[in-house]
Design a protein around this motif. Structure first.
Motif, PDB file in Angstrom:
ATOM      1  N   ALA A  15      -5.031   2.251  -2.606  1.00 39.47           N
ATOM      2  CA  ALA A  15      -5.464   0.863  -2.430  1.00 39.47           C
ATOM      3  C   ALA A  15      -4.263  -0.067  -2.542  1.00 39.47           C
ATOM      4  O   ALA A  15      -3.222   0.297  -3.089  1.00 39.47           O
ATOM      5  CB  ALA A  15      -6.515   0.510  -3.472  1.00 39.47           C
ATOM      6  N   GLY A  65     -10.213   4.901  -1.586  1.00 37.26           N
ATOM      7  CA  GLY A  65     -11.418   4.107  -1.785  1.00 37.26           C
ATOM      8  C   GLY A  65     -12.662   4.733  -1.198  1.00 37.26           C
ATOM      9  O   GLY A  65     -13.781   4.408  -1.618  1.00 37.26           O
ATOM     10  N   ARG A  68       0.866  -1.184   0.000  1.00 31.04           N
ATOM     11  CA  ARG A  68       0.000   0.000   0.000  1.00 31.04           C
ATOM     12  C   ARG A  68       0.904   1.236   0.000  1.00 31.04           C
ATOM     13  O   ARG A  68       1.875   1.294   0.747  1.00 31.04           O
ATOM     14  CB  ARG A  68      -0.903   0.000   1.233  1.00 31.04           C
ATOM     15  CG  ARG A  68      -2.057   0.974   1.140  1.00 31.04           C
ATOM     16  CD  ARG A  68      -2.913   0.883   2.387  1.00 31.04           C
ATOM     17  NE  ARG A  68      -3.661  -0.357   2.467  1.00 31.04           N
ATOM     18  CZ  ARG A  68      -4.859  -0.545   1.935  1.00 31.04           C
ATOM     19  NH1 ARG A  68      -5.427   0.426   1.257  1.00 31.04           N
ATOM     20  NH2 ARG A  68      -5.483  -1.700   2.073  1.00 31.04           N
ATOM     21  N   SER A  85      -1.430   2.700  -6.930  1.00 30.42           N
ATOM     22  CA  SER A  85      -1.665   3.068  -5.535  1.00 30.42           C
ATOM     23  C   SER A  85      -1.078   4.439  -5.235  1.00 30.42           C
ATOM     24  O   SER A  85      -1.656   5.219  -4.479  1.00 30.42           O
ATOM     25  CB  SER A  85      -1.051   2.012  -4.612  1.00 30.42           C
ATOM     26  OG  SER A  85      -1.363   2.261  -3.258  1.00 30.42           O
TER      27      SER A  85
END
Length: 344
Positions: free
Chosen positions: A219, A247, A165, A226
């Protein structure tokens, strides 16, 4: 070294002993021993349990003087010393002496800490949080091929099967400190790129962000995607909402695709721009948009609800929007968010 130690020991037994300890660890380092061997040798030298712990991996080693792993519950440490690598504390070494610390314990732990740092650096990726910016950039760049990205992640210490992440961070605190708080005892790396902090983490605990830090969280997808998501989420952060997950934005993320000139020309956004000269009105509108409730906004602002109602009446006149009805509130929210994105 040994001859010098013998000569000095005739003058000062403490100095002679200290030099012998230094020589002892120099020999271990030349032999390239691993951490268990270091702890085992240290326990034998100190004649008590010796321990090593690494913060980044959670690895814990305790050895007794007989050369075996210490099985008894840990005793309180009689002496401790930090393990530092690249100016970051990456672990701790200690002795569990039942009697008061010996005259050479400080020297012993100092050399043990130095030797442990050398072992960590030699036998795998440095367990420090701060990373080579070039490697981090290779991980998050859209232009990197997957083989190069995988190699960079491996060099940074991430296993191939771990989801990564990516976070975009603005912080006055050191990035390594932030990374250690939000991802304790798991792989985490940080670097500063173009005045924005980048944190690569396998897990994230949003509740552990220190006050004053703003972060956008992408994400757990491909690192380059990401990273783009994290930068977008960072733009939506506010003092009231300092951490934003991409998100959670949903369709709001589409606001970042509006051309700035088109956003400025919008009547609602232009009205927010005019109103922004009043910090009081801006704070009131923000609280009301965040809650959608007069009384809850009053609680956030520590005001009586009647005072907030009067402020909202004035704001409604300035914006030419009735913020107390659903459509007006939606317009105000979108205009406020869009206005903030213009300043980012």
């Amino acid at each position: 070294m040994e001859a010098l130690a013998v000569r000095l020991s005739h003058l000062d037994s403490h100095v002679g002993g200290a030099i012998r300890v230094v020589a002892f660890y120099d020999t271990l380092m030349r032999r390239r021993v691993d951490l268990p061997a270091l702890a085992r040798a240290s326990a034998g030298l100190a004649e008590c349990v010796a321990g090593i712990r690494l913060h980044g991996t959670g690895q814990l080693i305790r050895m007794s003087p007989d050369g075996r792993q210490a099985s008894a519950p840990p005793s309180p440490a009689s002496s401790t010393a930090p393990i530092t690598l690249d100016e970051e504390e990456i672990g701790t070494v200690w002795l569990e002496r039942l009697s008061p610390p010996g005259p050479l314990d400080e020297v012993l732990l100092d050399r043990l800490a130095i030797a442990a740092a050398a072992v960590v650096e030699r036998y795998g990726p440095a367990r420090t949080t701060m990373a080579d910016p070039a490697l981090v950039e290779l991980v998050i760049s859209t232009g990197s091929d997957e083989a190069a990205r995988a190699r960079a992640l491996r060099l940074l210490g991430f296993a191939a099967d771990l989801p990564i992440r990516v976070l975009a961070v603005r912080s006055q605190l050191p990035l390594d400190q932030v990374g250690g708080l939000i991802c304790p005892n798991r792989p985490v790396k940080a670097a500063l790129l173009a005045e924005v902090g980048v944190i690569l983490a396998t897990t994230v605990n949003p509740a552990q962000f220190p006050a004053g830090v703003r972060a956008g969280i992408g994400a757990a997808d491909s690192p380059d995607r990401s990273w783009r998501q994290a930068r977008t989420a960072l733009r939506f952060t506010t003092p009231r909402q300092p951490v934003v997950h991409y998100g959670d934005l949903g369709a709001l993320a589409l606001l970042t695709e509006i051309p700035p000139d088109a956003a400025r020309d919008n009547a609602d956004v232009a009205a927010i721009t005019r109103m922004a000269d009043s910090a009081e009105d801006l704070e009131t509108l923000d609280a009301y948009c965040a809650t959608g409730s007069l009384r809850q906004a009053a609680d956030l602002l520590h005001l009586h609800h009647s005072s907030v109602a009067r402020r909202l009446e004035q704001i409604a006149k300035t914006l030419d929007i009735d913020v107390t009805e659903p459509t007006g509130l939606a317009r105000a929210r979108l205009a406020l968010i869009t206005w903030r994105l213009l300043d980012d």
